[in-house]
Design a protein around this motif. Structure first.
Motif, PDB file in Angstrom:
ATOM      1  N   PRO A 135       0.827  -1.207   0.000  1.00 37.17           N
ATOM      2  CA  PRO A 135       0.000   0.000   0.000  1.00 37.17           C
ATOM      3  C   PRO A 135       0.861   1.257   0.000  1.00 37.17           C
ATOM      4  O   PRO A 135       2.012   1.246   0.427  1.00 37.17           O
ATOM      5  CB  PRO A 135      -0.775  -0.112   1.312  1.00 37.17           C
ATOM      6  N   CYS A 136       0.261   2.357  -0.484  1.00 32.01           N
ATOM      7  CA  CYS A 136       0.982   3.616  -0.449  1.00 32.01           C
ATOM      8  C   CYS A 136       0.102   4.652   0.234  1.00 32.01           C
ATOM      9  O   CYS A 136      -1.112   4.483   0.346  1.00 32.01           O
ATOM     10  CB  CYS A 136       1.368   4.063  -1.848  1.00 32.01           C
ATOM     11  N   LEU A 137       0.733   5.684   0.704  1.00 26.73           N
ATOM     12  CA  LEU A 137       0.031   6.721   1.451  1.00 26.73           C
ATOM     13  C   LEU A 137       0.473   8.072   0.936  1.00 26.73           C
ATOM     14  O   LEU A 137       1.665   8.322   0.789  1.00 26.73           O
ATOM     15  CB  LEU A 137       0.415   6.609   2.936  1.00 26.73           C
TER      16      LEU A 137
ATOM     17  N   ASP B  54      -4.747   0.718   5.971  1.00 21.29           N
ATOM     18  CA  ASP B  54      -3.952  -0.365   5.351  1.00 21.29           C
ATOM     19  C   ASP B  54      -2.473  -0.075   5.478  1.00 21.29           C
ATOM     20  O   ASP B  54      -1.660  -0.972   5.722  1.00 21.29           O
ATOM     21  CB  ASP B  54      -4.279  -0.482   3.849  1.00 21.29           C
ATOM     22  N   PHE B  55      -2.106   1.179   5.308  1.00 21.70           N
ATOM     23  CA  PHE B  55      -0.697   1.537   5.351  1.00 21.70           C
ATOM     24  C   PHE B  55      -0.138   1.338   6.750  1.00 21.70           C
ATOM     25  O   PHE B  55       0.976   0.838   6.934  1.00 21.70           O
ATOM     26  CB  PHE B  55      -0.526   2.991   4.902  1.00 21.70           C
TER      27      PHE B  55
ATOM     28  N   SER C 114      -4.064  10.289   3.132  1.00 20.14           N
ATOM     29  CA  SER C 114      -5.084   9.795   2.203  1.00 20.14           C
ATOM     30  C   SER C 114      -5.841   8.623   2.831  1.00 20.14           C
ATOM     31  O   SER C 114      -5.498   8.136   3.903  1.00 20.14           O
ATOM     32  CB  SER C 114      -4.420   9.361   0.899  1.00 20.14           C
ATOM     33  N   HIS C 115      -6.846   8.147   2.094  1.00 24.46           N
ATOM     34  CA  HIS C 115      -7.740   7.144   2.653  1.00 24.46           C
ATOM     35  C   HIS C 115      -7.131   5.761   2.779  1.00 24.46           C
ATOM     36  O   HIS C 115      -7.750   4.861   3.329  1.00 24.46           O
ATOM     37  CB  HIS C 115      -9.038   7.108   1.834  1.00 24.46           C
ATOM     38  N   SER C 116      -5.925   5.598   2.280  1.00 21.99           N
ATOM     39  CA  SER C 116      -5.274   4.294   2.436  1.00 21.99           C
ATOM     40  C   SER C 116      -4.582   4.179   3.783  1.00 21.99           C
ATOM     41  O   SER C 116      -3.826   3.239   4.024  1.00 21.99           O
ATOM     42  CB  SER C 116      -4.250   4.099   1.311  1.00 21.99           C
TER      43      SER C 116
ATOM     44  N   GLU D  91       0.507  -2.241   7.356  1.00 22.56           N
ATOM     45  CA  GLU D  91       1.710  -2.681   6.663  1.00 22.56           C
ATOM     46  C   GLU D  91       2.963  -2.251   7.418  1.00 22.56           C
ATOM     47  O   GLU D  91       3.973  -2.952   7.433  1.00 22.56           O
ATOM     48  CB  GLU D  91       1.723  -2.091   5.245  1.00 22.56           C
TER      49      GLU D  91
END
Lengths: 267, 192
Positions: free
Chosen positions: A80-82, B99-100, B94-96, B103
């Motif tokens: 994943p990236c942010l 999940d990030f 951001s909306h990730s 990780e």
């Protein structure tokens, strides 16, 4: 931001990195492109400490782009990236006991920005530890965000100044679920930069002792992948990985040339 | 950046009087309500205390970015300082983000929904919120109120060393007495 393609350009035969960059600038100016300032893309590598032994340490890349100065992109390769604001760097400093910054592996790509009609072209010199590792060219077609709609046009435009070094369609676009018709964004651009940085050869000073002789790269052959030459931990590894217990032999190998041109990166 | 903080609470019955007084004392603006979902993540290291990060998103503005916050240990120092002072790093993301964080090795410790009102007076922010427990992880519709009161927080974000900030906060807090008593509550003393 439009559809962007980032590619590596090999150093011209018998020339240095800076000379090749100057040739590209001349070609762009002959086409009619106008210089519009400069740009910088950089990438820092962090590796997670405290992992279960036997498992490779996860690498976290934090990238910045002068086109989006208030943002940064953090990503795990293949993960994943942010997208976050500039304070994320401050947070990484707080996390230093959990994520160590591989300071010697900061990669920077700096150069000039050119505008030609609807295209934005950035020719950069990629440097790591103050020595030039290669040349990058980024071409953005601003009016369009769908790669499938403009790739042929971009390829034709790139041929006019890159000649035979025109790249294939970047894999980031083909890899999306909707394929070429998914809109492109800044994450795709930065992913391409990361792939380019990872393809560059590991600098000789990061080799594990005992050293295999560092081969001179053939002139004009481009800067091929360094992964196979310095077998970091067996198997494919990104060139920026930092295994435990490495000795930095930079002090010993001060004068190993980078490429045929022997350019030390300061132009 | 440092966060200067004073906290207190009011019973549900006293909420309206408090809001009325805050509307009078604070900057003139449209009353602003919020509904936020906060998740608290922990990263267990090899030694020491786990690293805590708070990820917050707005349920009333689902497209707005997530807000990631790191809060340091309260500064031990001048006991006469009126407010709790701790290091604070705020990052828009951001909306990730969930999940990030997973990780990165963070694991969610707990989550809750906060809704209430927000007021401003200059650099001071006053938040009156009702906290609710989430019964089914990830389901923010189904919540249960944690208590019969509202949490009241007065905070200022300022660079380190500005001790006049806590003076201003104390004099503002005086004006809210006796409706609510805002005081310096050390979170480490509340640890289970």
């Amino acid at each position: 931001m439009g559809v962007t393609c980032v590619c590596q350009v090999p150093v011209a035969e018998g020339k240095s990195v800076q000379q090749t960059v100057d040739i590209l600038h001349k070609k762009l100016e002959q086409l009619g492109a106008v210089k519009q300032g400069s740009f910088c893309v950089d990438c820092e590598t962090y590796h997670a400490t405290g992992n279960v032994s036997g498992q490779p340490s996860k690498l976290l890349y934090v990238m910045h782009n002068s086109e989006t100065p208030l943002s940064c992109l953090a990503l795990f390769e293949g993960g994943p990236c942010l997208i976050a604001d500039a304070n994320f760097d401050v947070l990484m400093v707080k996390l230093k006991s959990h994520f160590q910054n591989a300071k010697g592996h900061k990669v920077e790509c700096r150069g000039s920005r050119y505008r030609y009609c609807d295209f934005l072209i950035k020719v950069g010199t990629v440097t790591m530890s103050s020595s030039a590792r290669g040349i990058s060219v980024e071409v953005e077609y601003c009016p369009c965000v769908v790669p499938g709609d403009c790739w042929n046009l971009m390829k034709e435009f790139m041929q006019s100044f890159l000649g035979p070094s025109v790249p294939e369609l970047p894999s980031v676009f083909a890899a999306k679920p909707e394929g070429l018709f998914a809109p492109a964004d800044s994450v795709d651009t930065m992913t391409q930069y990361l792939e380019l940085f990872n393809k560059l050869p590991t600098p000789p000073m990061r080799a594990r002792l005992p050293l295999s002789p560092s081969p001179m790269r053939a002139a004009g052959s481009g800067l091929g992948s360094g992964v196979g030459l310095f077998n970091l931990r067996g198997g494919q590894q990104p060139a920026l990985s930092v295994p435990d217990g490495w000795m930095d032999v930079g002090d010993v190998l001060q004068n190993v040339p980078v490429g045929a041109g022997g350019d030390r990166g300061h132009g | 950046m440092m966060e200067y903080l004073l906290q207190g609470s009011v019973l549900d019955q006293a909420l309206e009087s408090l809001l009325h007084r805050l509307r009078g004392l604070c900057d003139n603006m449209e009353p602003e309500t919020f509904t936020d979902h906060e998740l608290v993540y922990l990263l267990k290291g090899q030694q020491g205390n786990p690293f805590i990060l708070r990820a917050r998103r707005s349920l009333s503005h689902p497209k707005a970015p997530w807000h990631l916050r790191y809060l340091g240990q309260p500064e031990v120092g001048d006991k006469s300082r009126h407010a709790l002072v701790r290091n604070c790093v705020d990052v828009a993301a951001s909306h990730s983000l969930p999940d990030f964080l997973n990780e990165m090795g963070f694991r969610m410790d707990h989550e809750f929904v906060a809704n209430g009102h927000i007021f401003r007076k200059g650099a001071m922010k006053i938040v009156v919120s009702k906290l609710s427990r989430i019964l089914v992880p990830g389901n923010t519709e189904n919540t249960e109120r944690l208590s019969l009161s509202y949490l009241v927080e007065l905070s200022v974000l300022a660079p380190a060393g500005q001790d006049t900030v806590s003076e201003d906060m104390r004099s503002f807090a005086e004006q809210l007495k006796p409706l609510v008593h805002l005081e310096k509550i050390d979170p480490s003393k509340q640890r289970h």
